[in-house]
Design a protein around this motif. Structure first.
Motif, PDB file in Angstrom:
ATOM      1  N   SER A  16     -30.489 -29.190  -1.247  1.00  0.00           N
ATOM      2  CA  SER A  16     -30.221 -30.548  -1.723  1.00  0.00           C
ATOM      3  C   SER A  16     -30.755 -31.603  -0.763  1.00  0.00           C
ATOM      4  CB  SER A  16     -28.708 -30.734  -1.890  1.00  0.00           C
ATOM      5  OG  SER A  16     -28.014 -30.299  -0.714  1.00  0.00           O
ATOM      6  N   SER A  40     -22.594 -30.798  -0.866  1.00  0.00           N
ATOM      7  CA  SER A  40     -21.915 -31.876  -1.593  1.00  0.00           C
ATOM      8  C   SER A  40     -22.760 -32.468  -2.715  1.00  0.00           C
ATOM      9  CB  SER A  40     -21.546 -32.998  -0.611  1.00  0.00           C
ATOM     10  OG  SER A  40     -22.719 -33.511   0.015  1.00  0.00           O
ATOM     11  N   ASN A  87     -31.748 -23.613   6.683  1.00  0.00           N
ATOM     12  CA  ASN A  87     -32.310 -24.960   6.770  1.00  0.00           C
ATOM     13  C   ASN A  87     -31.237 -26.051   6.866  1.00  0.00           C
ATOM     14  OD1 ASN A  87     -34.393 -27.181   6.057  1.00  0.00           O
ATOM     15  ND2 ASN A  87     -32.971 -27.236   4.317  1.00  0.00           N
ATOM     16  N   TYR A 157     -27.085 -32.984  18.832  1.00  0.00           N
ATOM     17  CA  TYR A 157     -27.913 -32.357  17.780  1.00  0.00           C
ATOM     18  C   TYR A 157     -29.005 -31.497  18.411  1.00  0.00           C
ATOM     19  CZ  TYR A 157     -31.741 -32.066  14.398  1.00  0.00           C
ATOM     20  OH  TYR A 157     -32.759 -31.604  13.611  1.00  0.00           O
ATOM     21  N   MET A 194     -33.516 -36.290   7.450  1.00  0.00           N
ATOM     22  CA  MET A 194     -33.004 -36.927   8.662  1.00  0.00           C
ATOM     23  C   MET A 194     -34.118 -37.533   9.524  1.00  0.00           C
ATOM     24  SD  MET A 194     -31.677 -33.538  10.766  1.00  0.00           S
ATOM     25  CE  MET A 194     -30.501 -32.951   9.557  1.00  0.00           C
TER      26      MET A 194
HETATM   27  N1  LIG Z   1     -36.284 -34.289   8.802  1.00  0.00           N
HETATM   28  C1  LIG Z   1     -36.722 -34.109  10.065  1.00  0.00           C
HETATM   29  O1  LIG Z   1     -37.414 -34.957  10.647  1.00  0.00           O
HETATM   30  C2  LIG Z   1     -36.427 -32.841  10.787  1.00  0.00           C
HETATM   31  C3  LIG Z   1     -35.510 -31.922  10.319  1.00  0.00           C
HETATM   32  N2  LIG Z   1     -35.301 -30.765  11.020  1.00  0.00           N
HETATM   33  C4  LIG Z   1     -34.387 -29.747  10.501  1.00  0.00           C
HETATM   34  O2  LIG Z   1     -34.741 -29.457   9.160  1.00  0.00           O
HETATM   35  C5  LIG Z   1     -33.597 -29.072   8.429  1.00  0.00           C
HETATM   36  C6  LIG Z   1     -33.489 -29.915   7.173  1.00  0.00           C
HETATM   37  O3  LIG Z   1     -33.414 -31.275   7.556  1.00  0.00           O
HETATM   38  P1  LIG Z   1     -33.502 -32.476   6.491  1.00  0.00           P
HETATM   39  O4  LIG Z   1     -34.014 -31.982   5.212  1.00  0.00           O
HETATM   40  O5  LIG Z   1     -34.166 -33.593   7.178  1.00  0.00           O
HETATM   41  O6  LIG Z   1     -31.949 -32.833   6.366  1.00  0.00           O
HETATM   42  P2  LIG Z   1     -31.148 -33.605   5.244  1.00  0.00           P
HETATM   43  O7  LIG Z   1     -30.147 -34.433   5.967  1.00  0.00           O
HETATM   44  O8  LIG Z   1     -32.032 -34.251   4.257  1.00  0.00           O
HETATM   45  O9  LIG Z   1     -30.387 -32.422   4.477  1.00  0.00           O
HETATM   46  C7  LIG Z   1     -29.385 -31.710   5.133  1.00  0.00           C
HETATM   47  C8  LIG Z   1     -28.963 -30.560   4.232  1.00  0.00           C
HETATM   48  O10 LIG Z   1     -27.952 -29.808   4.921  1.00  0.00           O
HETATM   49  C9  LIG Z   1     -26.814 -29.715   4.082  1.00  0.00           C
HETATM   50  N3  LIG Z   1     -25.615 -29.756   4.913  1.00  0.00           N
HETATM   51  C10 LIG Z   1     -25.213 -30.744   5.739  1.00  0.00           C
HETATM   52  N4  LIG Z   1     -24.023 -30.433   6.281  1.00  0.00           N
HETATM   53  C11 LIG Z   1     -23.679 -29.218   5.787  1.00  0.00           C
HETATM   54  C12 LIG Z   1     -22.554 -28.367   5.957  1.00  0.00           C
HETATM   55  N5  LIG Z   1     -21.493 -28.720   6.696  1.00  0.00           N
HETATM   56  N6  LIG Z   1     -22.534 -27.190   5.302  1.00  0.00           N
HETATM   57  C13 LIG Z   1     -23.580 -26.827   4.513  1.00  0.00           C
HETATM   58  N7  LIG Z   1     -24.650 -27.602   4.294  1.00  0.00           N
HETATM   59  C14 LIG Z   1     -24.696 -28.775   4.927  1.00  0.00           C
HETATM   60  C15 LIG Z   1     -26.875 -30.912   3.127  1.00  0.00           C
HETATM   61  O11 LIG Z   1     -26.153 -30.600   1.947  1.00  0.00           O
HETATM   62  P3  LIG Z   1     -25.507 -31.740   0.984  1.00  0.00           P
HETATM   63  O12 LIG Z   1     -26.406 -32.924   1.055  1.00  0.00           O
HETATM   64  O13 LIG Z   1     -25.465 -31.085  -0.359  1.00  0.00           O
HETATM   65  O14 LIG Z   1     -24.160 -32.023   1.526  1.00  0.00           O
HETATM   66  C16 LIG Z   1     -28.365 -31.013   2.907  1.00  0.00           C
HETATM   67  O15 LIG Z   1     -28.786 -30.129   1.904  1.00  0.00           O
HETATM   68  C17 LIG Z   1     -32.426 -29.223   9.389  1.00  0.00           C
HETATM   69  O16 LIG Z   1     -32.129 -27.989   9.962  1.00  0.00           O
HETATM   70  C18 LIG Z   1     -32.945 -30.180  10.461  1.00  0.00           C
HETATM   71  O17 LIG Z   1     -32.281 -29.991  11.683  1.00  0.00           O
HETATM   72  C19 LIG Z   1     -35.965 -30.486  12.175  1.00  0.00           C
HETATM   73  C20 LIG Z   1     -36.852 -31.363  12.682  1.00  0.00           C
HETATM   74  C21 LIG Z   1     -37.173 -32.595  12.013  1.00  0.00           C
END
Ligand SMILES: NC(=O)C1=CN([C@@H]2O[C@H](COP(=O)(O)OP(=O)(O)OC[C@H]3O[C@@H](n4cnc5c(N)ncnc54)[C@H](OP(=O)(O)O)[C@@H]3O)[C@@H](O)[C@H]2O)C=CC1
Ligand SMILES: Nc1nc2c(c(=O)[nH]1)N=C([C@H](O)[C@@H](O)CO)CN2
Length: 251
Positions: A16, A40, A87, A157, A194
């Protein structure tokens, strides 16, 4: 890579979210059956998979070990999982100059979700894979894990992403002979999720201008790399961390 993943079932956490949604599309395009996880935001997960016949949504919270195990059980109840893409994560802030409660709360959430919950899910997968003669996991870490964060208030983080990367390394080492492959991906600042949350277009441009390539990392590149790794065309990469930051951080 159309069809390369046909017959393989991938549990993708955080479908998501920004990178997860694009990765779900890439895995589906490669022929995988995708168990698309959300916590969520069910609508975002639905949008990500776009009604694809190979997709099934699964819901779960990684905030406790018990809920992480429940997520694994729920996914395996749909069908046996061949590949885990770990992820999902939170980038809760740990304000260095904030009050103690904010610092404490940030650390608690980061360790619970990004380390203990994610690590528990990885443990479940590795145990199942080893019992079946093999399997594959990709852990999405961050460049921040390798160099510390450039943003003081996301120090927790960065540390949490280093911890989960390190667990992946240990498990890759110990389960390589059992046919389990675990790859780590370390993106820089990505053009979704993020990487851009809460930032205006101008702010994103300013961040991009400070990067070696002058641009953020396209989420499609992260998705394509994950899709390649889970194809297991390069199993000797197990245990490795693949940097994806356009030479802004080189080691
Ligand atoms: N975007 C970036 O610049 C970078 C991202 N990353 C890594 O890439 C990955 C994806 O990041 P990104 O797509 O940007 O993140 P987003 O914030 O867009 O998405 C985060 C995802 O994690 C889920 N999530 C958050 N908290 C929980 C929890 N407590 N339990 C289960 N699921 C959870 C959310 O679910 P929901 O929304 O349904 O609650 C959502 O699907 C992460 O591991 C991040 O650390 C690494 C480097 C750079
Ligand atoms: N200006 C910056 N913005 C962001 C950075 C950064 O280093 N400079 N880093 C992140 C996170 O590391 C992100 O890449 C998630 O891992 C987000 N924004």
């Amino acid at each position: 890579m159309s069809g390369e993943l046909t017959g393989r079932t991938v549990l993708l956490t955080g479908a998501s979210g920004g990178i997860g949604a694009v990765t779900a599309q890439a895995l589906l395009a490669a022929g995988a059956d995708v168990l698309a996880h959300y916590r969520s935001d069910r609508e975002a997960a639905e949008r990500a998979v776009g009604g694809a016949s190979g997709a099934t949504l699964v819901c779960g919270d990684l905030a406790t070990p018990a809920s992480a195990r429940a997520l694994w059980r729920d996914a395996e109840a749909v069908r046996p999982v061949d590949v885990l893409v770990l992820n999902a994560a939170t980038m809760a802030e740990t304000p260095f100059d904030g009050d103690d409660a904010a610092w404490d709360a940030g650390w608690e959430q980061l360790l619970a979700v990004n380390v203990v919950g994610a690590g528990t899910l990885l443990r479940e997968a590795v145990r199942a894979f080893a019992g079946r003669g093999g399997g594959t996991a990709v852990v999405v870490s961050s460049w921040a894990a390798e160099q510390g964060s450039r943003i003081l208030d996301v120090s927790g983080y960065a540390a949490s992403k280093a911890a989960i990367r390190n667990l992946a390394q240990t498990l890759a080492r110990h389960f390589a002979a059992a046919g389990v492959r675990i790859y780590v991906v370390a993106p820089g600042v990505v053009d979704t999720g993020m990487g851009v949350a809460g930032q205006s277009a101008d702010q994103q441009e300013a961040v991009a201008a400070g990067l070696a390539m002058g641009s953020l990392v396209p989420a499609t590149e992260v998705a394509d790399l994950i899709t390649y790794l889970v194809s297991d065309r390069c199993p000797s990469l197990t245990g490795a961390t693949v940097d994806l930051n356009g030479a802004s951080y080189v080691r």
